[in-house]
Design a protein around this motif. Structure first.
Motif, PDB file in Angstrom:
ATOM      1  N   ALA A 360       0.835  -1.203   0.000  1.00 14.92           N
ATOM      2  CA  ALA A 360       0.000   0.000   0.000  1.00 14.92           C
ATOM      3  C   ALA A 360       0.867   1.249   0.000  1.00 14.92           C
ATOM      4  N   GLN A 361       1.954   1.211   0.755  1.00 17.01           N
ATOM      5  CA  GLN A 361       2.850   2.370   0.803  1.00 17.01           C
ATOM      6  C   GLN A 361       3.444   2.672  -0.571  1.00 17.01           C
ATOM      7  N   GLN A 362       3.913   1.659  -1.269  1.00 14.40           N
ATOM      8  CA  GLN A 362       4.611   1.874  -2.535  1.00 14.40           C
ATOM      9  C   GLN A 362       3.667   2.055  -3.721  1.00 14.40           C
ATOM     10  N   PHE A 363       2.524   1.339  -3.724  1.00  9.30           N
ATOM     11  CA  PHE A 363       1.603   1.401  -4.855  1.00  9.30           C
ATOM     12  C   PHE A 363       0.571   2.521  -4.723  1.00  9.30           C
ATOM     13  N   SER A 364       0.723   3.362  -3.724  1.00  9.59           N
ATOM     14  CA  SER A 364      -0.244   4.445  -3.512  1.00  9.59           C
ATOM     15  C   SER A 364      -0.115   5.554  -4.544  1.00  9.59           C
ATOM     16  N   GLY A 365       1.011   5.606  -5.250  1.00  9.20           N
ATOM     17  CA  GLY A 365       1.234   6.662  -6.230  1.00  9.20           C
ATOM     18  C   GLY A 365       2.143   7.765  -5.731  1.00  9.20           C
ATOM     19  N   ILE A 366       2.709   7.607  -4.530  1.00  6.57           N
ATOM     20  CA  ILE A 366       3.539   8.667  -3.963  1.00  6.57           C
ATOM     21  C   ILE A 366       4.764   8.932  -4.821  1.00  6.57           C
ATOM     22  N   PHE A 514      -6.389   8.549 -11.477  1.00 11.70           N
ATOM     23  CA  PHE A 514      -7.634   7.824 -11.221  1.00 11.70           C
ATOM     24  C   PHE A 514      -7.313   6.364 -10.915  1.00 11.70           C
ATOM     25  N   LEU A 515      -6.332   5.821 -11.652  1.00  8.43           N
ATOM     26  CA  LEU A 515      -5.908   4.443 -11.424  1.00  8.43           C
ATOM     27  C   LEU A 515      -5.367   4.279 -10.005  1.00  8.43           C
ATOM     28  N   PHE A 516      -4.516   5.218  -9.583  1.00  6.79           N
ATOM     29  CA  PHE A 516      -3.957   5.130  -8.238  1.00  6.79           C
ATOM     30  C   PHE A 516      -5.027   5.358  -7.178  1.00  6.79           C
ATOM     31  N   ALA A 517      -6.023   6.179  -7.494  1.00  4.24           N
ATOM     32  CA  ALA A 517      -7.128   6.377  -6.548  1.00  4.24           C
ATOM     33  C   ALA A 517      -7.843   5.051  -6.296  1.00  4.24           C
ATOM     34  N   GLY A 518      -8.036   4.273  -7.360  1.00  6.91           N
ATOM     35  CA  GLY A 518      -8.658   2.963  -7.200  1.00  6.91           C
ATOM     36  C   GLY A 518      -7.810   2.015  -6.375  1.00  6.91           C
ATOM     37  N   VAL A 519      -6.494   2.051  -6.603  1.00  9.08           N
ATOM     38  CA  VAL A 519      -5.587   1.201  -5.837  1.00  9.08           C
ATOM     39  C   VAL A 519      -5.615   1.594  -4.355  1.00  9.08           C
ATOM     40  N   VAL A 520      -5.575   2.895  -4.087  1.00 12.02           N
ATOM     41  CA  VAL A 520      -5.603   3.384  -2.703  1.00 12.02           C
ATOM     42  C   VAL A 520      -6.904   2.987  -2.018  1.00 12.02           C
ATOM     43  N   LEU A 521      -8.015   3.088  -2.730  1.00  7.32           N
ATOM     44  CA  LEU A 521      -9.309   2.697  -2.169  1.00  7.32           C
ATOM     45  C   LEU A 521      -9.311   1.220  -1.797  1.00  7.32           C
ATOM     46  N   ALA A 522      -8.751   0.382  -2.665  1.00  9.24           N
ATOM     47  CA  ALA A 522      -8.700  -1.059  -2.392  1.00  9.24           C
ATOM     48  C   ALA A 522      -7.880  -1.349  -1.134  1.00  9.24           C
ATOM     49  N   PHE A 523      -6.736  -0.705  -1.006  1.00  3.98           N
ATOM     50  CA  PHE A 523      -5.903  -0.912   0.183  1.00  3.98           C
ATOM     51  C   PHE A 523      -6.562  -0.342   1.439  1.00  3.98           C
ATOM     52  N   THR A 524      -7.319   0.729   1.288  1.00  2.00           N
ATOM     53  CA  THR A 524      -8.034   1.305   2.431  1.00  2.00           C
ATOM     54  C   THR A 524      -9.077   0.320   2.953  1.00  2.00           C
ATOM     55  N   LEU A 525      -9.807  -0.294   2.060  1.00  2.00           N
ATOM     56  CA  LEU A 525     -10.806  -1.282   2.466  1.00  2.00           C
ATOM     57  C   LEU A 525     -10.143  -2.500   3.109  1.00  2.00           C
ATOM     58  N   PHE A 526      -9.027  -2.928   2.542  1.00  2.00           N
ATOM     59  CA  PHE A 526      -8.297  -4.051   3.130  1.00  2.00           C
ATOM     60  C   PHE A 526      -7.871  -3.724   4.559  1.00  2.00           C
ATOM     61  N   THR A 527      -7.341  -2.517   4.753  1.00  2.00           N
ATOM     62  CA  THR A 527      -6.900  -2.100   6.089  1.00  2.00           C
ATOM     63  C   THR A 527      -8.065  -2.079   7.069  1.00  2.00           C
ATOM     64  N   PHE A 528      -9.193  -1.574   6.614  1.00  4.41           N
ATOM     65  CA  PHE A 528     -10.365  -1.460   7.488  1.00  4.41           C
ATOM     66  C   PHE A 528     -10.829  -2.825   7.979  1.00  4.41           C
ATOM     67  N   PHE A 529     -10.799  -3.817   7.096  1.00  2.00           N
ATOM     68  CA  PHE A 529     -11.345  -5.130   7.446  1.00  2.00           C
ATOM     69  C   PHE A 529     -10.301  -6.100   8.008  1.00  2.00           C
ATOM     70  N   LYS A 530      -9.030  -5.915   7.697  1.00  2.00           N
ATOM     71  CA  LYS A 530      -8.037  -6.937   8.024  1.00  2.00           C
ATOM     72  C   LYS A 530      -6.943  -6.520   9.004  1.00  2.00           C
ATOM     73  N   VAL A 531      -6.684  -5.234   9.130  1.00  2.00           N
ATOM     74  CA  VAL A 531      -5.556  -4.797   9.956  1.00  2.00           C
ATOM     75  C   VAL A 531      -6.045  -4.457  11.361  1.00  2.00           C
TER      76      VAL A 531
END
Length: 571
Positions: A360-366, A514-531
């Motif tokens: 998530a850190q690296q694929f966020s688009g930073i 927009f692509l990175f926004a989708g990736v960030v959203l996916a990782f955000t949902l993963f964090t919410f449910f799994k971390v």
């Protein structure tokens, strides 16, 4: 004593304070305020005014994160003098230039007149593009690509050996040995102007990558082991703070009127030797990790001596009791290999979560933000966009420093979610600004603001937290393998982004974020449910959270294997 002194401390910490940290009058005042209901004390405690922060601890952490500073400097140093180095490559390789004076002028002022980014829709050919043979252009591009990519390749390789080196030599000696690589890489690059520069720079960058791969595991492990339990999160975030500070310093000294010019660029590349030598000297005065001494070497006397220096007190009974319990648990579990992290059900969920945090850190688009920020600022009409880019680096540093204070207040998971959610919104606004840039000129300012906010949200959570949160997931047995795997994941993702981002940007154009926004959203949902949240919880409770989230049926075994630093101690 104000009741605020007790804020953020749990029942166990308060009870320990009754006999050690607080005076009788302070305890009595706090008891009157709390009326015996200590479960209500859930607010954060002070970080740098804690009696656990001693001069020795500050000195030791500062010395350790000098390695992280070198890490950041090596990441950013290659960007500013890019065109200068490319021009020098052409000179060394004998690639003809029709107008060398024009090319040199372009290279010197490259930070002010950069080619526009592909998603802005107005790519500008380089001055020699129409005159230069394709073969020559490909040769220069290949050597420059190797100069950049050899660094993460070295990091990927060495990231597996940081934990092993730390266990074999000890944390202090391992960092000293790693500095040999740093010095070797810096010297190769520093003297690259005197020989085949492309070969020396590629080799030097690769060796520096090996150093940074080792440090990315050694520094978080060492400062995590010497930090007091209540400050582990804040002190762990200093690793990321030192990295972004190194990046910022490399941007500043890389300005063309300082070191980023034809005369001094090789000194710029070799300057990382200075903190390497400085750290090597200071490491001789730093105490070895008490956990390494006690748990790995079974040298209780040396561990107590180290603890007394770090804590500034002769009473280290609580720390020794904590480590004794951890050693007993470590002796009951075998050393865990990387393969077992994925095959053992007790470790599978934590390691997958750890890897996802680093992805998530690296694929966020930073990295894309830093790549394109100068071009966006130039489009907005800023005459010297390089200074705006340095401003982004400054914001990066300031908000990383802020996270040091916030991480013990808001918690790890909460900050990660806040950061990712903010980055998602900023990526949307950035994309909208880029899409409408040709129609509405003021949209460039929307993108500029989004860049600053994106970086700010990144450093609040996704930047620093993955580095130290991994160590909180695992006990002594699996921790070295887990840290090595997490570091390898981070470096691999870094390499993939460096290799593919240009192609993605060319393909997606102004819609890339927009692509990175989708990736960030996916990782955000993963964090919410799994971390799980780790702040204020014992490691038994963290293990229980993982069991609940993974629906594991082996609860008793997982509870034992996931404990770290004792079930009764809080993070």
């Amino acid at each position: 004593m104000s009741p605020a002194r007790s804020i953020g401390h749990t029942v166990n910490e308060y009870q320990g304070a009754r006999t050690s940290q607080w005076s009788l009058s302070e305890v009595q005042a706090a008891e009157r305020w709390g009326d015996g209901n200590w479960n209500c004390l859930v607010f954060p405690s002070p970080v740098f005014h804690s009696p656990q922060v001693t001069r020795t601890l500050v000195f030791t952490v500062f010395t350790a994160v000098l390695g992280s500073f070198q890490f950041g400097y090596d990441i950013g140093v290659i960007n500013a003098p890019q065109q200068v180095i490319i021009t020098h490559y052409r000179h060394v390789l004998g690639v003809p230039l029709d107008d060398r004076k024009a090319i040199n002028s372009y290279a010197i002022n490259g930070t002010e007149e950069l080619p526009a980014s592909p998603f802005l829709g107005v790519p500008t050919p380089t001055p020699w593009a129409e005159e230069e043979p394709v073969a020559s252009a490909s040769l220069i591009t290949m050597f420059w690509s190797l100069s950049v990519s050899s660094f993460p390749v070295g990091g990927m390789i060495a990231s597996f050996f940081g934990g092993l080196l730390g266990d074999q030599l000890g944390r202090i000696k391992a960092m000293l040995v790693a500095n040999i690589l740093s010095l070797a890489g810096a010297l190769l690059m520093g003297f690259s102007k005197l020989g085949p520069s492309h070969i020396l720079i590629i080799s030097g960058r690769g060796i520096s990558g090996l150093y940074c791969g080792l440090i990315s595991g050694l520094v978080p492990m060492y400062i995590g082991e010497i930090a007091p339990t209540t400050l582990r999160g804040a002190i762990g975030a200093l690793h990321q703070l030192a990295i972004v500070t190194g990046i910022l310093i490399s941007q500043i000294v890389g300005l063309d009127f300082i070191l980023g010019n034809h005369e001094l660029w090789h000194i710029l590349l070799g300057l990382s030797a200075v903190p390497a030598v400085f750290q090597s000297l200071l490491l001789f005065f730093c105490p070895e990790s008490p956990r390494y001494l006690y748990i790995k070497l079974d040298e209780e006397a040396k561990a107590k001596k180290s603890l007394k220096r770090l804590r500034g007190s002769d009473d280290v009974t609580n720390d020794i009791t904590e480590m004794r319990k951890e050693r007993e648990e470590a002796s009951s579990e075998k050393r865990v290999s990387i393969v077992q992290l994925f095959t053992n059900s007790s470790y599978r969920q934590p390691i997958l979560v750890a890897l996802m945090l680093h992805m998530a850190q690296q694929f966020s688009g930073i990295n894309g933000i830093f790549y394109y920020s100068t071009s966006i600022f130039q489009t907005a009409g800023i005459s010297q966009p390089v200074y705006a880019t340095i401003g982004v680096g400054a914001v990066n540093t300031v908000f990383t420093a802020l996270s040091v204070f916030l991480v013990e207040k808001a918690g790890r998971r909460s900050l990660f979610l806040i950061g990712m959610s903010g980055m998602f919104v900023c990526a949307i606004f950035m994309s909208v600004g880029l899409v409408l840039l040709n129609k509405l000129a003021w949209m460039s300012y929307v993108s500029m603001i989004a860049i600053f906010l994106f970086v700010s949200f990144f450093e609040i959570g996704p930047g620093p937290i993955p580095w130290f949160m991994v160590a909180e997931f695992f006990s002594q047995g699996p921790r070295p393998a887990a840290l090595a795997m997490a570091a390898f994941s981070n470096w691999t993702c870094n390499f993939i982004i460096a290799l593919c981002f240009q192609y993605i940007a060319d393909f997606c154009g102004p819609y890339v974020f927009f692509l990175f926004a989708g990736v960030v959203l996916a990782f955000t949902l993963f964090t919410f449910f799994k971390v799980p949240e780790t702040k204020g919880k014992s490691f038994e409770e963290i293990a229980a959270e993982f069991r609940k989230k993974s629906a594991s049926t082996k609860a008793p075994k997982a509870a034992v294997e996931m404990e770290f630093l004792g079930a009764t101690e809080t993070v």
